[in-house]
Structure formats: C-alpha cells, structure tokens
Scaffold this motif. Sequence first.
Motif, PDB file in Angstrom:
ATOM      1  N   ARG A   4       6.208 -14.172   3.554  1.00 17.16           N
ATOM      2  CA  ARG A   4       4.853 -14.817   2.871  1.00 17.16           C
ATOM      3  C   ARG A   4       4.460 -14.006   1.572  1.00 17.16           C
ATOM      4  N   PHE A   5       4.895 -12.912   1.270  1.00 17.72           N
ATOM      5  CA  PHE A   5       4.410 -12.261  -0.068  1.00 17.72           C
ATOM      6  C   PHE A   5       4.769 -13.137  -0.928  1.00 17.72           C
ATOM      7  N   GLY A   6       5.895 -13.862  -1.043  1.00 18.58           N
ATOM      8  CA  GLY A   6       6.382 -14.671  -2.195  1.00 18.58           C
ATOM      9  C   GLY A   6       5.243 -15.714  -2.412  1.00 18.58           C
TER      10      GLY A   6
ATOM     11  N   ASP B 295      10.780  -2.143 -10.486  1.00 18.98           N
ATOM     12  CA  ASP B 295       9.673  -2.422  -9.413  1.00 18.98           C
ATOM     13  C   ASP B 295       9.196  -1.423  -8.468  1.00 18.98           C
ATOM     14  N   ILE B 296       8.375  -0.756  -8.369  1.00 21.91           N
ATOM     15  CA  ILE B 296       7.885   0.517  -7.398  1.00 21.91           C
ATOM     16  C   ILE B 296       7.183  -0.160  -6.295  1.00 21.91           C
ATOM     17  N   GLY B 297       7.733   0.170  -5.045  1.00 19.68           N
ATOM     18  CA  GLY B 297       6.743  -0.492  -4.011  1.00 19.68           C
ATOM     19  C   GLY B 297       7.105  -2.101  -3.932  1.00 19.68           C
ATOM     20  N   ALA B 298       8.551  -2.337  -4.080  1.00 15.99           N
ATOM     21  CA  ALA B 298       8.866  -3.910  -4.136  1.00 15.99           C
ATOM     22  C   ALA B 298       8.522  -4.725  -3.070  1.00 15.99           C
ATOM     23  N   GLY B 299       8.421  -4.286  -1.630  1.00 15.67           N
ATOM     24  CA  GLY B 299       8.214  -5.063  -0.728  1.00 15.67           C
ATOM     25  C   GLY B 299       9.480  -5.990  -0.503  1.00 15.67           C
ATOM     26  N   GLY B 300       9.031  -7.152  -0.427  1.00 14.62           N
ATOM     27  CA  GLY B 300      10.003  -8.048  -0.160  1.00 14.62           C
ATOM     28  C   GLY B 300      10.818  -8.584  -1.389  1.00 14.62           C
ATOM     29  N   ALA B 301      10.484  -8.010  -2.375  1.00  8.84           N
ATOM     30  CA  ALA B 301      10.941  -8.061  -3.923  1.00  8.84           C
ATOM     31  C   ALA B 301      11.198  -9.479  -4.216  1.00  8.84           C
ATOM     32  N   ASP B 302       9.918 -10.332  -3.994  1.00 12.36           N
ATOM     33  CA  ASP B 302      10.185 -11.805  -4.490  1.00 12.36           C
ATOM     34  C   ASP B 302       9.679 -11.490  -6.196  1.00 12.36           C
ATOM     35  N   ALA B 303       8.986 -10.632  -6.714  1.00 11.95           N
ATOM     36  CA  ALA B 303       8.946 -10.651  -8.003  1.00 11.95           C
ATOM     37  C   ALA B 303      10.168 -10.238  -8.629  1.00 11.95           C
TER      38      ALA B 303
ATOM     39  N   ASP C 274      11.693   0.948  -2.782  1.00 10.40           N
ATOM     40  CA  ASP C 274      10.487   0.964  -2.034  1.00 10.40           C
ATOM     41  C   ASP C 274      10.665   2.230  -0.914  1.00 10.40           C
ATOM     42  N   ALA C 275       9.431   2.818  -0.672  1.00 11.35           N
ATOM     43  CA  ALA C 275       9.410   4.044   0.257  1.00 11.35           C
ATOM     44  C   ALA C 275       9.655   3.420   1.662  1.00 11.35           C
ATOM     45  N   ASP C 276       9.554   2.389   2.059  1.00  6.99           N
ATOM     46  CA  ASP C 276       9.693   1.836   3.523  1.00  6.99           C
ATOM     47  C   ASP C 276      11.145   1.176   3.626  1.00  6.99           C
TER      48      ASP C 276
ATOM     49  N   ARG D  64      12.276  -0.349   5.876  1.00 13.47           N
ATOM     50  CA  ARG D  64      12.105  -1.717   6.374  1.00 13.47           C
ATOM     51  C   ARG D  64      12.146  -2.872   5.477  1.00 13.47           C
ATOM     52  N   ALA D  65      11.203  -2.564   4.498  1.00 14.52           N
ATOM     53  CA  ALA D  65      11.063  -3.481   3.413  1.00 14.52           C
ATOM     54  C   ALA D  65      12.307  -3.751   2.494  1.00 14.52           C
ATOM     55  N   ILE D  66      13.082  -2.379   2.222  1.00 14.48           N
ATOM     56  CA  ILE D  66      14.321  -2.559   1.520  1.00 14.48           C
ATOM     57  C   ILE D  66      15.311  -3.326   2.114  1.00 14.48           C
TER      58      ILE D  66
ATOM     59  N   ALA E  73      13.769   4.728  -1.652  1.00 16.40           N
ATOM     60  CA  ALA E  73      13.478   6.091  -2.471  1.00 16.40           C
ATOM     61  C   ALA E  73      12.304   6.017  -3.013  1.00 16.40           C
ATOM     62  N   LEU E  74      11.802   7.242  -3.531  1.00 14.18           N
ATOM     63  CA  LEU E  74      10.498   7.167  -4.232  1.00 14.18           C
ATOM     64  C   LEU E  74      10.747   7.354  -5.909  1.00 14.18           C
ATOM     65  N   SER E  75       9.664   6.912  -6.540  1.00 11.39           N
ATOM     66  CA  SER E  75       9.754   7.190  -8.115  1.00 11.39           C
ATOM     67  C   SER E  75      10.448   8.554  -8.436  1.00 11.39           C
TER      68      SER E  75
ATOM     69  N   SER F  92       4.346  -2.420 -10.547  1.00 10.28           N
ATOM     70  CA  SER F  92       4.071  -2.316  -9.326  1.00 10.28           C
ATOM     71  C   SER F  92       3.339  -3.199  -9.061  1.00 10.28           C
ATOM     72  N   ASN F  93       3.088  -4.051  -7.898  1.00  8.75           N
ATOM     73  CA  ASN F  93       2.185  -4.942  -7.646  1.00  8.75           C
ATOM     74  C   ASN F  93       1.711  -4.590  -6.217  1.00  8.75           C
ATOM     75  N   HIS F  94       0.271  -4.439  -6.137  1.00 10.07           N
ATOM     76  CA  HIS F  94      -0.576  -4.259  -4.821  1.00 10.07           C
ATOM     77  C   HIS F  94       0.148  -2.998  -4.119  1.00 10.07           C
TER      78      HIS F  94
ATOM     79  N   HIS G  98      -3.532   0.564  -4.453  1.00  9.50           N
ATOM     80  CA  HIS G  98      -4.473   0.594  -3.632  1.00  9.50           C
ATOM     81  C   HIS G  98      -4.234   1.062  -2.246  1.00  9.50           C
ATOM     82  N   HIS G  99      -2.717   1.435  -2.046  1.00 11.78           N
ATOM     83  CA  HIS G  99      -2.061   2.081  -0.666  1.00 11.78           C
ATOM     84  C   HIS G  99      -2.167   3.575  -0.824  1.00 11.78           C
ATOM     85  N   LEU G 100      -2.453   3.943  -2.126  1.00 15.00           N
ATOM     86  CA  LEU G 100      -2.079   5.275  -2.298  1.00 15.00           C
ATOM     87  C   LEU G 100      -3.398   6.210  -2.403  1.00 15.00           C
TER      88      LEU G 100
ATOM     89  N   GLY H  89       0.900  10.800  -9.320  1.00 12.16           N
ATOM     90  CA  GLY H  89       2.293  10.928  -9.036  1.00 12.16           C
ATOM     91  C   GLY H  89       3.073   9.917  -9.477  1.00 12.16           C
ATOM     92  N   ILE H  90       2.844   8.570  -9.190  1.00 14.82           N
ATOM     93  CA  ILE H  90       3.391   7.356  -9.509  1.00 14.82           C
ATOM     94  C   ILE H  90       3.048   7.002 -11.191  1.00 14.82           C
ATOM     95  N   LEU H  91       1.931   7.253 -11.497  1.00 16.18           N
ATOM     96  CA  LEU H  91       1.703   7.247 -12.983  1.00 16.18           C
ATOM     97  C   LEU H  91       2.716   7.997 -13.899  1.00 16.18           C
TER      98      LEU H  91
END
Length: 240
Positions: A32-34, A64-72, A93-95, A97-99, A116-118, A133-135, A138-140, A147-149
């Motif tokens: 549904r992220f798409g 794309d850092i933290g791509a989630g479902g990677a729709d972008a 993505d760090a997760d 399950r997302a990748i 992986a991590l950046s 990155s998108n959304h 605010h998780h961090l 660190g990500i910047l």
Amino acid sequence: MRHDLSVRDERVRELMDETDADLEMLERTYERFGLVNALVSRPGLLYRRDVRPRARRGPVRVLDIGAGGADACRLLAARLRRDGLTGSITALDADARAIDWAARHDDGAGIEYRHALSSDLVAEGVTFDVIFSNHVLHHLDDGELLGILDDSQRLLAPGGIAVHRDIARSSTAYALFASVTWPFAGSLFRGSFIREDGLISIRRSYTPRELATVVPDGWRVVAGLPARLEARWEAVDARP
Ligand SMILES: C[S@@+](CC[C@H](N)C(=O)[O-])C[C@H]1O[C@@H](n2cnc3c(N)ncnc32)[C@H](O)[C@@H]1O
C-alpha cells in the motif's frame, strides 16, 4: 484522541518497526505504500527535478535509503526507460523483511536490493549521483539522522545531490490524514499498518524549522506540499 502536534513526539513508535510485527500486515503495508506515495510523496517531481537532469549527462546511479517496498525505485526505473535514459538504482533497507518483499516485487525494473546500512556502502567506497530517502528521517534518533546525512555526503559523486524527503508535522496534516484515510480503514487499508503508522509518523515528524536546526551546515531544508519537507545537499561539480 487528541495529540499535541506543537512538539515532536519521539516516544511513539511505528508498529511496522517492531521486530515481531505481523508479517502479513507488514507486507500489505509495503504494498500500500505505492498508493500512499503516489498521492503524497510526489516521486515524479524527484525524477524531473533531481534524477532526469543528471541522467541526461550519462548513466545515473541512484540510491534509495530506507526503500521499504521500493515503489519509488520502480517508478524512477520506469521513467528512465520511458525517456530513453539509463542508470542503476539501488534500494537499501535496514529491515530484511522490506528488502525481501521489494525484491519479490521488482516486476522487471532491474533494481539492486540491499539489506544493509548506508554506512556499509561508505565502507565499500561506492558513489551515487542521486541519493534520496522518503519517510525515513522521522524514524531516526538524532545520532542516526546525522549519521545518514554524513553517509549521504560521503556517498555522493561530484555534481550529485542528496534529497531526504519526509512529512512536515502540523495539526492540519494530522487532521487531513486522519479524515482522508478514515473511510478506507475497513477496505483499502484494512490488514495494514498504513493508517495507524501514518498518524504516528506525523507525530514523530519534524517541522521544516525544527529540521533546519538539526541538519549540519550546507544542508538546506525546503518546505513543500502537501505537508512535505526536504533536506537537500548538493556535491560540488568537479567538471570544468
Ligand atoms: C515508513 S518506511 C518508508 C519506506 C519507503 N521509503 C516509502 O516511502 O514508502 C521507513 C523505512 O525505513 C527503513 N529504515 C529505518 N531506519 C533505517 C536506516 N537507518 N537505514 C536504512 N533503512 C532504514 C525501515 O526499515 C523502513 O522500511
């Protein structure tokens, strides 16, 4: 329930970030992220303004850092193909399950998926022309954000750009998201974390002014619509 949107609430956590989150609900959330991103995140604008100009100079490397479902990522790949441009896109993505989900839904886009991590990419010495990155911001916590910047700056090739995109917190954004998603809570968003986590995300998000006080020198924070913000950093173009 009413929440005080005048302050950022870092104590609440998105349900999708829990390690024991229901996998079926999590995967429906990635799916549904798409739809949500097409409505609020304006990935087409990212393509036109930041990716396409660089792709016109030669094959563009996008991260794309933290791509989630990677729709972008899939949208960017499709736009590059449509415009006869070339490039490579990495969804990180760090997760796991997302990748895993994103890799199973590549649909021929040809994206590289990395659990992986950046900072891992910094250690590998790879570089990119566009990092976004998108959304994610605010998780961090503050340390992770910085660190990500910092990683983004290290990972950028000359002439590249880093664009970290997120929600801009406001009571209007919260009320709008709550009312627009409410009629679909039992249908479109049923069995996903979209509505609940979306509301939590708004409470955790920065205002443009708050984010501007957190980012290091050289980063520019820009407000956009609808209820959006971006932290942008451009690497100097070394070409004569
Ligand atoms: C709300 S989702 C957004 C996914 C996608 N970017 C989108 O816009 O739909 C946030 C994602 O960021 C990932 N994430 C959080 N912290 C991260 C980090 N430090 N490095 C990489 N990914 C991270 C999470 O695992 C999650 O998949």
